[in-house]
Motif scaffolding. Structure first.
Motif, short mmCIF file in Angstrom:
data_model
loop_
_atom_site.label_atom_id
_atom_site.label_comp_id
_atom_site.label_asym_id
_atom_site.label_seq_id
_atom_site.Cartn_x
_atom_site.Cartn_y
_atom_site.Cartn_z
N HIS A 1 0.83 -1.20 0.00
CA HIS A 1 0.00 0.00 0.00
C HIS A 1 0.87 1.25 0.00
O HIS A 1 1.97 1.27 0.55
N GLU A 2 0.34 2.29 -0.62
CA GLU A 2 1.09 3.54 -0.75
C GLU A 2 1.52 4.10 0.60
O GLU A 2 2.57 4.74 0.71
N SER A 3 0.72 3.87 1.63
CA SER A 3 1.05 4.40 2.95
C SER A 3 2.27 3.72 3.57
O SER A 3 2.80 4.21 4.57
N LYS A 4 2.71 2.61 2.98
CA LYS A 4 3.86 1.88 3.53
C LYS A 4 5.08 1.92 2.61
O LYS A 4 6.06 1.22 2.83
N LYS A 5 5.03 2.76 1.60
CA LYS A 5 6.13 2.81 0.63
C LYS A 5 7.41 3.35 1.27
O LYS A 5 7.37 4.23 2.14
N PRO A 6 8.57 2.82 0.82
CA PRO A 6 9.85 3.37 1.31
C PRO A 6 9.92 4.87 0.99
O PRO A 6 9.49 5.31 -0.08
N MET A 7 10.52 5.62 1.91
CA MET A 7 10.50 7.08 1.76
C MET A 7 11.80 7.68 2.27
O MET A 7 12.35 7.25 3.29
N LEU A 8 12.28 8.67 1.56
CA LEU A 8 13.41 9.48 2.01
C LEU A 8 12.86 10.81 2.50
O LEU A 8 12.06 11.45 1.80
N VAL A 9 13.27 11.24 3.69
CA VAL A 9 12.82 12.51 4.25
C VAL A 9 14.03 13.40 4.48
O VAL A 9 14.99 12.99 5.14
N LEU A 10 13.99 14.60 3.92
CA LEU A 10 15.08 15.56 4.07
C LEU A 10 14.62 16.75 4.90
O LEU A 10 13.56 17.33 4.63
N PHE A 11 15.41 17.11 5.88
CA PHE A 11 15.22 18.35 6.64
C PHE A 11 16.27 19.33 6.15
O PHE A 11 17.47 19.07 6.28
N THR A 12 15.82 20.43 5.56
CA THR A 12 16.75 21.37 4.95
C THR A 12 16.44 22.80 5.39
O THR A 12 15.42 23.07 6.02
N ASP A 13 17.35 23.69 5.02
CA ASP A 13 17.15 25.12 5.27
C ASP A 13 17.53 25.86 4.00
O ASP A 13 18.62 25.69 3.48
N ASP A 14 16.60 26.69 3.48
CA ASP A 14 16.86 27.39 2.23
C ASP A 14 17.44 28.79 2.44
O ASP A 14 17.59 29.56 1.49
N GLY A 15 17.74 29.14 3.68
CA GLY A 15 18.41 30.41 3.97
C GLY A 15 17.49 31.59 4.13
O GLY A 15 17.95 32.70 4.46
N ARG A 16 16.18 31.41 3.94
CA ARG A 16 15.27 32.54 4.10
C ARG A 16 15.09 32.85 5.58
O ARG A 16 14.95 31.98 6.40
N ARG A 17 15.10 34.14 5.89
CA ARG A 17 14.87 34.56 7.27
C ARG A 17 13.96 35.76 7.28
O ARG A 17 14.04 36.63 6.41
N GLY A 18 13.10 35.84 8.28
CA GLY A 18 12.15 36.94 8.35
C GLY A 18 12.70 38.11 9.14
O GLY A 18 13.88 38.16 9.50
N ALA A 19 11.84 39.08 9.38
CA ALA A 19 12.23 40.27 10.12
C ALA A 19 12.43 39.92 11.59
O ALA A 19 11.89 38.96 12.11
N SER A 20 13.24 40.72 12.25
CA SER A 20 13.57 40.45 13.65
C SER A 20 12.53 41.09 14.57
O SER A 20 12.82 42.01 15.33
#
Length: 375
Positions: free
Chosen positions: A214-233
């Motif tokens: 079933h699709e809910s059990k498919k092998p999966m790669l998960v990436l946690f990344t940061d694209d460098g965007r930052r908001g106002a302080s």
């Protein structure tokens, strides 16, 4: 800027209003600017077929955000982007390949995880000799991984032979290698071994494949990344109180009874700086095909007067207080009264399908006005 774009879009979307000259081009320009706010050049196309997002990504969104997508706690996520990729081999068992072409070159890879669903063990004859086995994950370096130097060990640990469920393996270095040289991505190999590392044939432990389960059990790669965007302080708190702020009038101040359009404008000028609703409906904008959650959110906007004297309820800065005094006493020409602006902003999260139909969770700073003040 975001508030201006949203207000323009909502004005152009109102039914029954005659379209002003250039309304279509203005809407297109506003949508383009809005996409820039969300870090995109073009909106991803909706999936060709109805697809269910991985449950892991849905659960992560619900952990990070409330129903409107507003961040519950800014420290939950590592980085500001989580990407999920499904296996593309669809055949060879225990060999997995993930295509990472949708990851931007400027994204910093923080953590990469291989998620495999452990199936219930097969029924075997006779007593079970082992309760655990060793599962090893290898980075494939050559087309023939069994050859000398054909693979590199990334992770290994003991896994129970009882029960079923998700197993997660850290493979960060392999993904960083693939991002530096896309052609080096030969996939991953998973081996089930005895406690001493010797192969087991047939393996007593199996993982769900992308082809047979079933699709809910498919092998999966998960990436946690940061694209460098930052908001106002601006100040950031925990879970925001997003109830509209009630206007607070100075003591003994009475509002005269006014009628007509001019009276409405006069009343607006008498209203102190406060927060007002600003609904963003992704379906109305035309983005509902690729955005999974939320369906929309309340960005809020700030409106009202910042006239002298500024009360504490207007949350003025010291600079705003001095400016209001100078303006009221006409001590200097060209000095206007302070402006009603957000003084606390919250981030929102979008769960959506990207161009390759991978599911992405991305956090965007400074998207919701938490409170307003005179600045």
């Amino acid at each position: 800027m975001l508030g201006t774009i949203l207000l323009l879009l909502l004005a152009l979307a109102k039914p029954g209003c005659p379209s002003p000259t250039g309304a279509t081009s203005r809407r297109a320009e506003a949508l383009k600017r809005l996409l820039e706010v969300f870090g995109m050049e073009d909106p991803p196309p909706p999936p060709a077929h109805v697809k269910q997002p991985p449950q892991y990504m849905v659960d992560l969104f619900n952990t990070v955000a409330n129903a409107d997508g507003v961040t519950k706690n800014p420290d939950i996520l590592e980085g500001n982007t989580v990407r999920s990729f499904l296996d593309k081999t669809h055949g060879e068992k225990m060999r997995f390949l993930f295509v990472l072409s949708s990851v931007a070159k400027n994204e910093k890879i923080l953590t990469a995880e291989l998620h495999l669903f452990r199936l219930w063990p097969r029924a075997t004859d006779g007593p079970k000799r082992h309760h655990f086995c060793q599962v090893s994950v290898y980075q494939v370096l050559e087309n023939q991984p069994d050859a000398a130097g054909g693979k590199k060990l990334l992770a290994a640990r003991l896994v129970s032979l009882q029960g079923s469920g998700w197993e997660v393996f850290a493979i960060t270095q392999a993904v960083r290698d693939w991002m530096e040289d896309e052609s080096s991505n030969q996939g991953l190999l998973v081996a089930v071994q005895a406690l001493g590392g010797s192969p087991l044939d047939p393996p007593p432990l199996q993982f769900a494949s992308g082809k047979d389960h079933h699709e809910s059990k498919k092998p999966m790669l998960v990436l946690f990344t940061d694209d460098g965007r930052r908001g106002a302080s601006l100040p950031v708190a925990g879970f925001p109180d997003l109830q509209p702020q009630a206007p607070v009038l100075p003591a003994k101040m009475s509002v005269p009874k006014l009628t007509g359009p001019r009276s409405v404008r006069s009343l607006d000028r008498l209203q102190p700086c406060q927060k007002h609703p600003l609904s963003v409906d992704f379906e109305e904008i035309g983005w509902s095909g690729w955005i999974i959650s939320p369906r929309g959110y309340n960005a809020y906007h700030c409106k009202g007067s910042c006239t002298f004297p500024l009360g504490e309820n207007m949350r003025p800065t010291n600079h705003a207080t001095v400016q209001s005094i100078i303006n009221a006493l006409k001590l200097s020409e060209g000095v206007s009264s302070p402006c009603c602006v957000p003084d606390k902003l919250y981030s929102i999260n979008l769960l959506y399908f990207d161009d390759d139909e991978n599911v992405v969770l991305k956090q965007y700073d400074d998207m919701v006005a938490g409170s307003c003040g005179c600045h």
